[in-house]
Design a protein around this motif. Structure first.
Motif, PDB file in Angstrom:
ATOM      1  N   THR A 197      -6.243  16.431  11.950  1.00  0.00           N
ATOM      2  CA  THR A 197      -6.419  17.844  10.977  1.00  0.00           C
ATOM      3  C   THR A 197      -7.681  17.680  10.481  1.00  0.00           C
ATOM      4  OG1 THR A 197      -5.348  16.373   8.885  1.00  0.00           O
ATOM      5  CG2 THR A 197      -3.824  17.812  10.170  1.00  0.00           C
ATOM      6  N   ASP A 198      -8.241  18.872  10.007  1.00  0.00           N
ATOM      7  CA  ASP A 198      -9.712  18.963   9.464  1.00  0.00           C
ATOM      8  C   ASP A 198      -9.440  18.900   7.989  1.00  0.00           C
ATOM      9  OD1 ASP A 198     -12.148  19.350   8.766  1.00  0.00           O
ATOM     10  OD2 ASP A 198     -12.194  21.315   9.957  1.00  0.00           O
ATOM     11  N   LYS A 199      -9.880  17.904   7.337  1.00  0.00           N
ATOM     12  CA  LYS A 199      -9.842  17.904   5.865  1.00  0.00           C
ATOM     13  C   LYS A 199     -11.308  18.031   5.359  1.00  0.00           C
ATOM     14  CE  LYS A 199      -6.406  14.153   6.294  1.00  0.00           C
ATOM     15  NZ  LYS A 199      -6.310  12.857   6.769  1.00  0.00           N
ATOM     16  N   GLY A 200     -11.950  18.849   5.910  1.00  0.00           N
ATOM     17  CA  GLY A 200     -13.356  19.160   5.631  1.00  0.00           C
ATOM     18  C   GLY A 200     -13.394  20.559   4.555  1.00  0.00           C
ATOM     19  N   THR A 201     -14.395  21.202   4.675  1.00  0.00           N
ATOM     20  CA  THR A 201     -14.468  22.295   3.662  1.00  0.00           C
ATOM     21  C   THR A 201     -13.502  23.565   4.252  1.00  0.00           C
ATOM     22  OG1 THR A 201     -16.325  23.411   4.936  1.00  0.00           O
ATOM     23  CG2 THR A 201     -16.842  21.907   3.175  1.00  0.00           C
ATOM     24  N   GLN A 202     -13.054  24.125   3.399  1.00  0.00           N
ATOM     25  CA  GLN A 202     -12.000  25.308   3.595  1.00  0.00           C
ATOM     26  C   GLN A 202     -12.500  26.437   4.223  1.00  0.00           C
ATOM     27  OE1 GLN A 202     -10.275  27.141  -0.122  1.00  0.00           O
ATOM     28  NE2 GLN A 202      -8.440  28.038   1.121  1.00  0.00           N
ATOM     29  N   GLY A 203     -11.964  27.100   5.352  1.00  0.00           N
ATOM     30  CA  GLY A 203     -12.325  27.927   6.336  1.00  0.00           C
ATOM     31  C   GLY A 203     -13.163  27.377   7.306  1.00  0.00           C
ATOM     32  N   SER A 204     -13.518  26.006   7.422  1.00  0.00           N
ATOM     33  CA  SER A 204     -14.015  25.389   8.652  1.00  0.00           C
ATOM     34  C   SER A 204     -12.831  25.317   9.688  1.00  0.00           C
ATOM     35  CB  SER A 204     -14.689  24.257   8.342  1.00  0.00           C
ATOM     36  OG  SER A 204     -14.025  23.317   8.123  1.00  0.00           O
ATOM     37  N   ALA A 205     -13.271  25.721  10.927  1.00  0.00           N
ATOM     38  CA  ALA A 205     -12.202  25.465  12.070  1.00  0.00           C
ATOM     39  C   ALA A 205     -12.921  24.455  13.067  1.00  0.00           C
ATOM     40  CB  ALA A 205     -12.090  26.758  12.708  1.00  0.00           C
ATOM     41  N   ARG A 206     -13.080  23.382  12.586  1.00  0.00           N
ATOM     42  CA  ARG A 206     -13.802  22.243  13.429  1.00  0.00           C
ATOM     43  C   ARG A 206     -12.518  21.858  14.472  1.00  0.00           C
ATOM     44  NH1 ARG A 206     -16.694  18.653   9.233  1.00  0.00           N
ATOM     45  NH2 ARG A 206     -14.646  18.432   8.305  1.00  0.00           N
ATOM     46  N   PRO A 207     -12.970  21.437  15.746  1.00  0.00           N
ATOM     47  CA  PRO A 207     -11.802  21.029  16.613  1.00  0.00           C
ATOM     48  C   PRO A 207     -11.506  19.555  16.170  1.00  0.00           C
ATOM     49  CG  PRO A 207     -13.987  21.283  17.857  1.00  0.00           C
ATOM     50  CD  PRO A 207     -14.073  21.746  16.391  1.00  0.00           C
ATOM     51  N   THR A 208     -10.139  19.363  16.347  1.00  0.00           N
ATOM     52  CA  THR A 208      -9.494  17.994  15.919  1.00  0.00           C
ATOM     53  C   THR A 208      -8.623  17.754  17.098  1.00  0.00           C
ATOM     54  OG1 THR A 208      -7.494  18.942  15.100  1.00  0.00           O
ATOM     55  CG2 THR A 208      -9.378  18.814  13.735  1.00  0.00           C
ATOM     56  N   LEU A 209      -8.317  16.394  17.025  1.00  0.00           N
ATOM     57  CA  LEU A 209      -7.388  15.773  18.208  1.00  0.00           C
ATOM     58  C   LEU A 209      -6.333  16.565  18.564  1.00  0.00           C
ATOM     59  CD1 LEU A 209      -7.382  11.971  17.001  1.00  0.00           C
ATOM     60  CD2 LEU A 209      -8.801  13.185  18.952  1.00  0.00           C
ATOM     61  N   SER A 210      -5.784  17.480  17.581  1.00  0.00           N
ATOM     62  CA  SER A 210      -4.476  18.074  17.635  1.00  0.00           C
ATOM     63  C   SER A 210      -4.744  18.974  18.819  1.00  0.00           C
ATOM     64  CB  SER A 210      -3.887  18.793  16.417  1.00  0.00           C
ATOM     65  OG  SER A 210      -4.886  19.700  15.837  1.00  0.00           O
ATOM     66  N   GLY A 211      -5.772  19.623  19.206  1.00  0.00           N
ATOM     67  CA  GLY A 211      -6.034  20.695  20.119  1.00  0.00           C
ATOM     68  C   GLY A 211      -6.022  19.898  21.552  1.00  0.00           C
ATOM     69  N   PHE A 212      -5.948  18.519  21.616  1.00  0.00           N
ATOM     70  CA  PHE A 212      -5.815  17.960  23.002  1.00  0.00           C
ATOM     71  C   PHE A 212      -4.555  17.210  23.147  1.00  0.00           C
ATOM     72  CE2 PHE A 212     -10.177  18.681  21.546  1.00  0.00           C
ATOM     73  CZ  PHE A 212     -10.734  19.329  22.667  1.00  0.00           C
ATOM     74  N   ILE A 213      -3.869  16.487  22.135  1.00  0.00           N
ATOM     75  CA  ILE A 213      -3.020  15.606  22.112  1.00  0.00           C
ATOM     76  C   ILE A 213      -1.764  16.196  21.513  1.00  0.00           C
ATOM     77  CG2 ILE A 213      -2.306  13.190  21.808  1.00  0.00           C
ATOM     78  CD1 ILE A 213      -5.293  12.442  21.891  1.00  0.00           C
ATOM     79  N   ASP A 214      -0.516  16.236  21.975  1.00  0.00           N
ATOM     80  CA  ASP A 214       0.788  16.736  21.205  1.00  0.00           C
ATOM     81  C   ASP A 214       1.643  15.645  21.462  1.00  0.00           C
ATOM     82  OD1 ASP A 214       2.231  18.394  19.909  1.00  0.00           O
ATOM     83  OD2 ASP A 214       2.843  19.631  21.766  1.00  0.00           O
ATOM     84  N   GLU A 215       1.287  14.450  20.967  1.00  0.00           N
ATOM     85  CA  GLU A 215       2.431  13.311  20.960  1.00  0.00           C
ATOM     86  C   GLU A 215       2.618  12.838  19.558  1.00  0.00           C
ATOM     87  OE1 GLU A 215       4.129  11.949  23.336  1.00  0.00           O
ATOM     88  OE2 GLU A 215       3.208  13.527  25.105  1.00  0.00           O
ATOM     89  N   PRO A 216       3.712  13.325  19.222  1.00  0.00           N
ATOM     90  CA  PRO A 216       4.040  12.771  17.568  1.00  0.00           C
ATOM     91  C   PRO A 216       3.904  11.296  17.415  1.00  0.00           C
ATOM     92  CG  PRO A 216       6.074  13.275  18.689  1.00  0.00           C
ATOM     93  CD  PRO A 216       4.969  13.577  19.657  1.00  0.00           C
ATOM     94  N   GLY A 217       3.121  10.982  16.031  1.00  0.00           N
ATOM     95  CA  GLY A 217       3.326   9.502  15.752  1.00  0.00           C
ATOM     96  C   GLY A 217       2.231   8.686  16.051  1.00  0.00           C
ATOM     97  N   PHE A 218       1.107   9.267  16.761  1.00  0.00           N
ATOM     98  CA  PHE A 218       0.000   8.794  17.172  1.00  0.00           C
ATOM     99  C   PHE A 218      -1.141   8.593  16.114  1.00  0.00           C
ATOM    100  CE2 PHE A 218       2.379   8.398  21.015  1.00  0.00           C
ATOM    101  CZ  PHE A 218       2.006   7.130  21.615  1.00  0.00           C
ATOM    102  N   TYR A 219      -1.972   7.738  16.177  1.00  0.00           N
ATOM    103  CA  TYR A 219      -3.174   7.792  15.437  1.00  0.00           C
ATOM    104  C   TYR A 219      -4.234   6.897  16.070  1.00  0.00           C
ATOM    105  CZ  TYR A 219       0.520   8.857  11.882  1.00  0.00           C
ATOM    106  OH  TYR A 219       1.300   9.639  11.315  1.00  0.00           O
ATOM    107  N   PRO A 220      -5.424   7.540  15.695  1.00  0.00           N
ATOM    108  CA  PRO A 220      -6.557   6.643  16.250  1.00  0.00           C
ATOM    109  C   PRO A 220      -6.861   5.572  15.903  1.00  0.00           C
ATOM    110  CG  PRO A 220      -7.518   8.652  15.009  1.00  0.00           C
ATOM    111  CD  PRO A 220      -6.124   8.709  14.832  1.00  0.00           C
ATOM    112  N   ALA A 221      -7.080   4.563  16.789  1.00  0.00           N
ATOM    113  CA  ALA A 221      -7.486   3.154  16.371  1.00  0.00           C
ATOM    114  C   ALA A 221      -9.026   3.201  16.342  1.00  0.00           C
ATOM    115  CB  ALA A 221      -7.151   2.109  17.426  1.00  0.00           C
ATOM    116  N   GLY A 222      -9.636   3.320  14.970  1.00  0.00           N
ATOM    117  CA  GLY A 222     -11.125   3.468  14.865  1.00  0.00           C
ATOM    118  C   GLY A 222     -11.474   5.002  15.116  1.00  0.00           C
ATOM    119  N   ARG A 223     -12.765   5.109  14.932  1.00  0.00           N
ATOM    120  CA  ARG A 223     -13.338   6.684  15.099  1.00  0.00           C
ATOM    121  C   ARG A 223     -14.562   6.605  15.859  1.00  0.00           C
ATOM    122  NH1 ARG A 223     -10.930   8.762  11.129  1.00  0.00           N
ATOM    123  NH2 ARG A 223     -11.929  10.689  10.701  1.00  0.00           N
TER     124      ARG A 223
END
Length: 187
Positions: free
Chosen positions: A18-44
């Motif tokens: 999810t994009d926790k940045g400024t309101q109204g910004s529509a920056r692309p996130t992992l959710s636009g590419f990966i639709d597998e519940p319960g996964f989290y990035p290991a590092g950034r």
């Protein structure tokens, strides 16, 4: 068994779902590419960097992959502005002193431009009067924007940064925005 996803993060994509940045910004996130519940990035990887991002559904494995105390090697293909000389490469190999302290020694090799590399969107900005070079850099830390700060410290600003490997997991021929399943111990 822990599940692991290897993802080739495109330039401009945030390493979160999810994009926790400024309101109204529509920056692309992992959710636009990966639709597998319960996964989290290991590092950034910062939004300006590309390449391998490992995701898992197991918190303990996530910590073992990402936490610096485990010293898992991370390898990057780095396009820098300028021509590296022996002194700059040697400084990076020994570790350089940044604002947050001295970096651990890194493995540095000057390489030819990667032959099978995808075009970046937007393209890297080049200056015709300034040469560029490619380095392969392996570190065992994970400070914020560390590789970029290291190369800038020795007078070689990073133009493009692509993580190609974390431990035994490799990007291989994955194209940007694609992902695949991997084993817990390696790709």
């Amino acid at each position: 068994m822990n599940r692991v996803i290897l993802f080739n993060k495109p330039f401009g994509v945030l390493s979160q779902f999810t994009d926790k940045g400024t309101q109204g910004s529509a920056r692309p996130t992992l959710s636009g590419f990966i639709d597998e519940p319960g996964f989290y990035p290991a590092g950034r990887l910062d939004k300006d960097s590309e390449g391998l991002l490992v995701l898992t559904d197991n918190g303990a494995l996530q910590a073992r992959i990402a936490h610096p105390k485990y010293k898992r090697p991370k390898t990057y293909l780095v396009q820098v502005e300028g021509t590296p000389d022996a002194a700059a490469l040697d400084a990076l190999r020994k570790g350089v002193t940044l604002k947050d302290g001295k970096t651990a020694p890194a493995t540095i090799t000057q390489i030819d431009p990667p032959a099978d590399l995808w075009e970046r969107d937007p393209p890297v900005r080049f200056r015709k009067s300034v040469p560029d070079a490619w380095l392969e850099i392996t570190i065992r830390e994970g400070r914020n924007r560390q590789v970029r700060r290291m190369t800038a410290h020795v007078g070689l600003p990073t133009l493009r940064l692509i993580r190609s490997q974390i431990g035994d997991w490799r990007l291989n021929q994955m194209r940007p925005g694609t992902w695949r399943w991997a084993s817990e111990t390696g790709a």
